[in-house]
Motif scaffolding. Structure first.
Motif, PDB file in Angstrom:
ATOM      1  N   LEU A 173     -10.626 -16.466  11.054  1.00  0.00           N
ATOM      2  CA  LEU A 173      -9.661 -16.472  10.397  1.00  0.00           C
ATOM      3  C   LEU A 173      -9.341 -15.226   9.908  1.00  0.00           C
ATOM      4  O   LEU A 173      -8.252 -14.366   9.853  1.00  0.00           O
ATOM      5  N   SER A 176      -8.898 -12.338  12.406  1.00  0.00           N
ATOM      6  CA  SER A 176      -7.478 -12.570  12.976  1.00  0.00           C
ATOM      7  C   SER A 176      -6.175 -11.750  12.048  1.00  0.00           C
ATOM      8  O   SER A 176      -5.448 -11.329  12.480  1.00  0.00           O
ATOM      9  N   ALA A 177      -6.587 -12.365  10.761  1.00  0.00           N
ATOM     10  CA  ALA A 177      -5.602 -11.995   9.505  1.00  0.00           C
ATOM     11  C   ALA A 177      -5.450 -10.791   9.438  1.00  0.00           C
ATOM     12  O   ALA A 177      -4.546  -9.832   9.480  1.00  0.00           O
ATOM     13  N   HIS A 179      -6.632  -8.145  11.358  1.00  0.00           N
ATOM     14  CA  HIS A 179      -6.182  -7.024  12.353  1.00  0.00           C
ATOM     15  C   HIS A 179      -4.893  -7.133  12.734  1.00  0.00           C
ATOM     16  O   HIS A 179      -4.126  -6.213  13.431  1.00  0.00           O
ATOM     17  N   GLN A 180      -4.043  -8.307  12.100  1.00  0.00           N
ATOM     18  CA  GLN A 180      -2.554  -8.293  12.441  1.00  0.00           C
ATOM     19  C   GLN A 180      -1.655  -7.727  11.338  1.00  0.00           C
ATOM     20  O   GLN A 180      -0.516  -7.760  11.317  1.00  0.00           O
ATOM     21  N   ARG A 181      -2.395  -7.237  10.092  1.00  0.00           N
ATOM     22  CA  ARG A 181      -1.589  -6.877   8.951  1.00  0.00           C
ATOM     23  C   ARG A 181      -0.920  -5.471   9.411  1.00  0.00           C
ATOM     24  O   ARG A 181      -1.416  -4.588   9.925  1.00  0.00           O
ATOM     25  N   ASP A 182       0.346  -5.325   8.754  1.00  0.00           N
ATOM     26  CA  ASP A 182       1.241  -4.281   9.064  1.00  0.00           C
ATOM     27  C   ASP A 182       0.664  -3.165   8.435  1.00  0.00           C
ATOM     28  O   ASP A 182       0.582  -3.176   7.029  1.00  0.00           O
ATOM     29  N   THR A 185       2.298  -1.389   4.965  1.00  0.00           N
ATOM     30  CA  THR A 185       2.186  -1.822   3.785  1.00  0.00           C
ATOM     31  C   THR A 185       0.543  -1.989   3.384  1.00  0.00           C
ATOM     32  O   THR A 185       0.076  -2.139   2.203  1.00  0.00           O
ATOM     33  N   TRP A 186      -0.091  -2.507   4.574  1.00  0.00           N
ATOM     34  CA  TRP A 186      -1.619  -2.783   4.133  1.00  0.00           C
ATOM     35  C   TRP A 186      -2.572  -1.555   4.275  1.00  0.00           C
ATOM     36  O   TRP A 186      -3.851  -1.683   4.008  1.00  0.00           O
ATOM     37  N   ALA A 194       0.572  -3.558  -0.166  1.00  0.00           N
ATOM     38  CA  ALA A 194       1.117  -4.901   0.215  1.00  0.00           C
ATOM     39  C   ALA A 194       0.935  -5.916  -1.100  1.00  0.00           C
ATOM     40  O   ALA A 194       1.835  -6.540  -1.446  1.00  0.00           O
ATOM     41  N   ASN A 197       3.730  -5.467  -3.474  1.00  0.00           N
ATOM     42  CA  ASN A 197       4.771  -5.924  -2.775  1.00  0.00           C
ATOM     43  C   ASN A 197       4.782  -7.461  -3.206  1.00  0.00           C
ATOM     44  O   ASN A 197       6.086  -8.067  -3.482  1.00  0.00           O
ATOM     45  N   VAL A 198       3.684  -8.214  -2.756  1.00  0.00           N
ATOM     46  CA  VAL A 198       3.711  -9.532  -2.752  1.00  0.00           C
ATOM     47  C   VAL A 198       3.928 -10.095  -4.375  1.00  0.00           C
ATOM     48  O   VAL A 198       4.664 -11.141  -4.710  1.00  0.00           O
TER      49      VAL A 198
END
Lengths: 320, 186
Positions: A173, A176-177, A179-182, A185-186, A194, A197-198
């Protein structure tokens, strides 16, 4: 090679870590389910239109409960009630095999019916069946108490593979999370913005957006730390292996053991999820993940943590 | 039995790994150089082919993927929900607004995560259950306030400000659903 693979998944251990996962997962899920009733939204979530938003959004496969009992608010309410009761039994470890399998089944049915499933729903639908196949009620449960009362020997060891699978699931988890962060912002390109922003999102921020702007450098640090933590998740297995094999790894291994890298990684994860729970209104997610953290601990470590907490409570009582 | 279990676990791990290939691959590799981009774009069809025989089992368990795109993008345009009631004279009264301490009608319920998932837009997407949610909420409001004839639920677009300074309202609304008292009756 095959023999070693089979032997690895055949390992046994004391039941404490999985028992603690069972208790925490059950308690957090039960709290989440009870909130649905407390807020009067069982019909909204698991009832059909026009009273609710459930059913009908995804028709295939048609949930078993829907086929047998019909599409109605009563069916949704009944499933919710069965989920709440089985979740309580699961947490307490009462008739564990039956209650856990029933809970896994009802969670799938509720998942089919409710209009939106978020990631923690999916994660728990994966973990609960794994726990159902385990002997997580071997300790700290009604079943274990009843067994003792009847004069039968306590469960000394249970299969360890369910705990290993939960660990791998959590690590995946994170991988996967992460590696997919943009990167916008990350990553460095976006100045690690990030978390700032959140915390400015009016739907999620627990504190008034903008009120913590003075702490922005800390938010950037938190973003960087989150990425470091998640992307380093595969290394957890290396830290674990070096810890379990004190003779391996040379000076590097000695350093990993000396500086307790594995424990710092786990503490980072706990602080990450604690921070999410403190700063954002996203409900079950951080608690559901933290409920799985005892799976990272060998049973003897779980007992060690419990003893340390007991000593800490004792000292705190003494001071007061 | 030991061998069967070990084989099943191996199968689960392999399938989990394949199911975990990111669904966002096309977006992730947009700026990759060739031939890497083309190679990466071949992955999704292969993934589908490998997983297809096991799809019935996965869907039975309501687990469709091992892909975990959590908080992938933040910032940019976000939303702020407004819930308003309109009286007989046509005046709207604000009842609930996200991040508004003055207007907290049923806030705990609306912000309960399973309910929030119904109305919180994710980029351009909003749940299929959003119209039913709006209707359900209207029924509650009509039951609580006899003076309202119409309930409006809508999302104001907001722009996240840099450096943690919060957000700026835009005054532009989307996902507006209006429900009259007659329409709210089951």
């Amino acid at each position: 090679m095959i023999e070693r693979w089979v032997a690895f998944w055949d390992r046994r251990e004391a039941p404490y870590s999985l028992a603690l996962v069972r208790i925490l997962v059950g308690a957090t899920l039960l709290a989440d389910l009870l909130q649905a009733e407390l807020f009067g939204v069982v019909g909204l979530l698991w009832g059909p239109p026009p009273e609710g938003a459930g059913f009908g959004q995804r028709v295939a496969p048609v949930p078993l409960a829907m086929r047998v009992l019909g599409t109605s608010t009563e069916t949704g309410s009944l499933l919710w009630a069965v989920a709440a009761v089985t979740c309580l039994l699961f947490t307490l470890g009462v008739a564990y095999r039956v209650s856990s399998l029933l809970l896994a089944f009802v969670m799938v049915e509720l998942g089919h019916i409710q209009p939106v499933n978020d990631s923690i729903d999916v994660l728990l639908r994966i973990v609960v069946p794994v726990l159902a196949l385990s002997q997580a009620a071997g300790a700290w449960s009604f079943d274990a108490w009843y067994r003792k009362r009847r004069g039968r020997p306590a469960v000394e060891s249970i299969p360890a593979w369910p705990r290993y699978l939960i660990v791998l699931q959590l690590l995946w988890l994170y991988i996967s999370a992460g590696h997919q962060r943009d990167a916008k912002t990350w990553g460095l390109r976006g100045g690690f913005a990030a978390i700032g922003n959140v915390l400015g999102d009016p739907h999620f921020a627990r504190f008034e957006p903008g009120s913590l702007a003075a702490l922005y450098p800390l938010m950037c640090l938190g973003t960087f730390w989150t990425m470091l933590f998640e992307l380093s998740a595969p290394l957890y297995l290396l830290w674990l292996w070096l810890e379990r094999n004190p003779e391996r790894g040379g000076r590097f291994g000695a350093g990993v053991r000396r500086f307790r890298v594995r424990w710092w990684w786990l503490l980072s994860g706990m602080s990450l999820h604690g921070g999410i729970a403190a700063g954002m209104k996203i409900g079950l997610f951080p608690f559901g993940i933290l409920a799985l953290y005892p799976a990272f601990l060998a049973p003897v470590e779980t007992l060690g943590v419990r003893a340390a907490l007991a000593r800490w409570v004792e000292r705190a009582r003494g001071r007061s | 039995m030991r061998y069967v279990r070990a084989a099943l676990i191996a199968l689960v791990l392999v399938l989990g790994f394949v199911a975990g290939w990111p669904g966002r691959i096309p977006k992730m590799v947009r700026n990759w150089p060739e031939p890497w981009r083309s190679l990466a774009l071949r992955i999704p069809p292969i993934q589908g082919a490998i997983l297809a025989p096991f799809a019935p089992v996965a869907s039975t368990f309501e687990v469709y993927s091992e892909d975990w795109p959590l908080f992938t993008g933040t910032g940019g345009t976000r939303y702020r929900m407004w819930v308003e009631g309109q009286d007989k004279k046509g005046r709207y009264t604000l009842l609930y607004r996200a991040d508004d301490e003055e207007h907290r009608y049923r806030a705990a319920t609306l912000e309960y995560r399973r309910v929030l998932n119904l109305w919180n837009p994710h980029h351009d997407y909003i749940s299929d259950g959003y119209p039913e949610f709006a209707r359900w909420l209207a029924r509650r409001i009509f039951a609580d306030f006899r003076r309202y004839q119409r309930v409006r639920v809508r999302m104001e677009e907001v722009r996240i400000l840099p450096r943690g300074r919060g957000y700026a309202p835009t005054g532009h609304f989307v996902h507006e659903v209006t429900t009259t008292r007659a329409e709210a009756r089951p």
